[in-house]
Design an enzyme around this catalytic site. Structure first.
Site, PDB file in Angstrom:
ATOM      1  N   LYS A 185       0.832  -1.202   0.000  1.00  0.00           N
ATOM      2  CA  LYS A 185       0.000   0.000   0.000  1.00  0.00           C
ATOM      3  C   LYS A 185       0.876   1.266   0.000  1.00  0.00           C
ATOM      4  O   LYS A 185       2.104   1.163   0.036  1.00  0.00           O
ATOM      5  CB  LYS A 185      -0.968  -0.038   1.188  1.00  0.00           C
ATOM      6  CG  LYS A 185      -2.000  -1.185   1.083  1.00  0.00           C
ATOM      7  CD  LYS A 185      -2.987  -0.977  -0.040  1.00  0.00           C
ATOM      8  CE  LYS A 185      -3.855  -2.153  -0.457  1.00  0.00           C
ATOM      9  NZ  LYS A 185      -4.485  -2.984   0.518  1.00  0.00           N
TER      10      LYS A 185
HETATM   11  C1  LIG Z   1      -5.672  -3.985   0.827  1.00  0.00           C
HETATM   12  C2  LIG Z   1      -7.137  -3.736   0.866  1.00  0.00           C
HETATM   13  C3  LIG Z   1      -7.916  -4.034   1.998  1.00  0.00           C
HETATM   14  C4  LIG Z   1      -7.395  -4.806   3.157  1.00  0.00           C
HETATM   15  O1  LIG Z   1      -6.286  -4.245   3.748  1.00  0.00           O
HETATM   16  P1  LIG Z   1      -5.461  -5.106   4.805  1.00  0.00           P
HETATM   17  O2  LIG Z   1      -4.671  -4.073   5.538  1.00  0.00           O
HETATM   18  O3  LIG Z   1      -4.619  -6.052   4.014  1.00  0.00           O
HETATM   19  O4  LIG Z   1      -6.433  -5.814   5.671  1.00  0.00           O
HETATM   20  C5  LIG Z   1      -9.234  -3.651   2.015  1.00  0.00           C
HETATM   21  N1  LIG Z   1      -9.794  -3.039   0.967  1.00  0.00           N
HETATM   22  C6  LIG Z   1      -9.092  -2.769  -0.151  1.00  0.00           C
HETATM   23  C7  LIG Z   1      -9.773  -2.052  -1.274  1.00  0.00           C
HETATM   24  C8  LIG Z   1      -7.750  -3.123  -0.247  1.00  0.00           C
HETATM   25  O5  LIG Z   1      -7.055  -2.895  -1.367  1.00  0.00           O
END
Ligand SMILES: *Cc1c(COP(=O)(O)O)cnc(C)c1O
Length: 388
Positions: A185
Site C-alpha cells: 500500500k
Molecule cells: C488492501 C485492501 C484491503 C485490506 O487491507 P489489509 O490491511 O490487508 O487488511 C481492504 N480493501 C481494499 C480495497 C484493499 O485494497
C-alpha cells in the site's frame, strides 16, 4: 526495443532510517502496542486532519471494528461496491449483516451513487465506499444520501493515503475511515491499519474492541505499574498494532507526501504516453480530487484484439513486466456468487470491465526509464495482436 528489464509490480521504499527506527523499538524492550503506537496514531490523526485515530493490525480489522462499533449486525444490510477486494465484503458477513453489492462507474471504477440510491432499503445500516485505486469516490453524493436516510458511512480508504475530495482529506469526511498499511500500500508497516473518526465515543469503543474489550489498553495498565486487574466490557477482538510496526509506520508517514509526489510523476508519464493510443485507456481522474495513485489501471480495447487480457499480461511478464488485476468483482467470486445468488450480468459494468483492466507497476522508486519501458512493452504487445 531489444533490451530487457525486470519491473516488479511493487517495491516498498524502506530506507536505513526506518530500519534504525525499528531496531530502536526492538532494543527498547516494549514490542506490542505502546508509546510508538500512540505516537503513530497522533501523527496520523494530524496528517489527515481527523479528531481521533486508532491503530490496528490491518485495514480488514479496521473495517470490521468500525461496523461493530456502529452496531451493524444480523438483519442489517451494508452497501459495498462489487469492484473491490474481498475484505470489504467479508467483514460485513462476519457481523451477521448482509453485503448488498452495487455496480461502479465505467470511467473510474468508483461506486455509482445512483446504484447506491437504488440499493437503499429500510434495512440499510451502512455504506462502505471504496476509493478505488486512490481516487476518492463521489463523497458529496454519498454523504448526502447517507444523511437523508440515516445511514453510516465507513470509507474503505485502503488505497487513499493521501487523497482529497473537494479539498478535504480522506480520513476527515465520512463517519469512520479505514486505512491499510499492507506491504504494497502507499505507506506500509508490513501489516497494519488505522481508523479515523470524528466521534470520540466511537473511537473509544473501537480502541477497547481492538484489545479484547478491555476498558484500558495494556500499555496504560502496565506503565502505571499500579494494578494487575482489568475490566472486560465487551467480547472484543485481538486487532491491536505492535510498536515494531508503528515505528516503521512513523518513518513511512513522514515520507507520505514525497511518495505521493513520485507516484504522481509515474501516473502523469503513463498518461502522457497512452494519450496517443486508441486501444489503451487510463481510468478517468475527476477534477474534484487529489488522487493517491495507489494503482495505475488501464482499460484495453479487447474487442479490437485477437488475444485476451490474460494473454497480454503473460506477454508483458515474459518481457519482465509484472502486472495485476484489481479486481475480480466480488459477485464473480465463488462464495459470494453462491451466497448472494448473483450472476455476473447482475453488475454489467464491473463484469465487462473485469475482462479489460490491467494494473501497471507504480511506486516511488520507479524511474522514468522504467515507466517508459512498461508503456512501450504494452504498446508493442497490443500493436502485435490487432484484429485486421
Ligand atoms: C488492501 C485492501 C484491503 C485490506 O487491507 P489489509 O490491511 O490487508 O487488511 C481492504 N480493501 C481494499 C480495497 C484493499 O485494497
Amino acid at each position: 526495443m531489444s533490451h530487457n528489464r525486470t519491473i516488479p509490480f511493487f517495491v516498498p521504499d524502506i530506507g536505513e532510517p526506518a530500519i534504525e527506527r525499528v531496531a530502536h523499538a526492538l532494543r527498547s524492550g516494549w514490542l506490542t502496542a505502546g508509546p510508538r503506537t500512540a505516537e503513530f496514531e497522533a501523527e496520523f490523526r494530524d496528517y489527515v486532519g481527523a479528531d481521533n485515530a486508532v491503530a490496528v493490525n490491518s485495514c480488514t480489522a479496521a473495517l470490521h471494528l468500525a461496523l461493530v462499533a456502529y452496531d451493524v449486525g444480523p438483519g442489517d444490510e451494508v452497501i459495498v461496491p462489487t469492484m473491490t477486494f474481498a475484505a470489504t465484503a467479508e467483514v460485513v458477513v462476519h457481523t451477521g449483516a448482509k453485503p448488498v453489492l452495487v455496480d461502479v462507474n465505467a470511467a473510474d471504477l468508483n461506486l455509482d451513487p445512483l446504484a447506491v440510491e437504488r440499493a437503499i432499503s429500510p434495512r440499510t445500516k451502512a455504506i462502505i465506499p471504496v476509493h478505488y485505486g486512490g481516487q476518492p469516490a463521489p463523497m458529496d453524493r454519498i454523504m448526502e444520501l447517507a444523511r437523508r436516510h440515516g445511514i453510516t458511512v465507513i470509507e474503505d480508504a485502503a488505497h487513499a493515503l493521501p487523497a482529497r475530495y473537494r479539498g478535504q482529506m480522506v480520513g476527515s469526511i465520512g463517519d469512520a475511515t479505514c486505512f491499510s498499511f499492507y506491504a504494497n500500500k502507499t505507506i506500509t508497516t508490513g501489516e497494519g491499519g488505522m481508523i479515523t473518526t470524528a466521534d470520540p465515543a466511537i473511537a473509544a469503543r473501537i480502541r477497547s474492541l481492538s484489545l479484547h474489550g478491555l476498558s484500558n489498553d495494556a500499555w496504560n495498565r502496565y506503565s502505571g505499574g499500579s494494578t494487575w486487574d482489568y475490566a472486560v466490557v465487551a467480547a472484543g477482538y485481538k486487532y491491536n498494532l505492535t510498536d515494531i510496526a508503528a515505528s516503521l509506520g512513523l518513518d513511512q508517514l513522514a515520507r507520505a507526501d514525497d511518495f505521493a509526489r513520485e507516484r504522481q510523476r509515474v501516473a502523469s508519464l503513463y498518461d502522457e504516453i497512452f494519450a496517443g493510443s486508441e486501444l489503451i485507456t487510463p481510468l478517468a481522474t475527476s477534477p474534484d480530487v487529489e488522487h493517491a495513485h495507489h494503482l495505475y489501471v488501464v482499460k484495453l480495447d479487447v474487442a479490437a484484439l485477437t488475444h485476451d487480457r490474460s494473454w497480454v499480461m503473460e506477454a508483458l511478464r515474459s518481457r519482465g513486466v509484472a502486472t495485476s488485476v484489481h479486481y475480480r468483482p466480488v459477485h464473480m467470486h465463488k462464495y459470494y456468487r453462491a451466497t448472494l445468488e448473483h450472476e455476473p450480468s447482475d453488475f454489467p459494468v464491473a463484469a465487462a470491465l473485469f475482462d479489460e483492466i490491467v494494473s501497471l507497476p507504480i511506486y516511488p522508486i520507479m524511474t522514468n526509464e522504467d515507466v517508459e519501458y512498461v508503456a512501450s512493452v504494452l504498446l508493442e504487445t497490443i500493436s502485435g495482436i490487432l484484429r485486421s
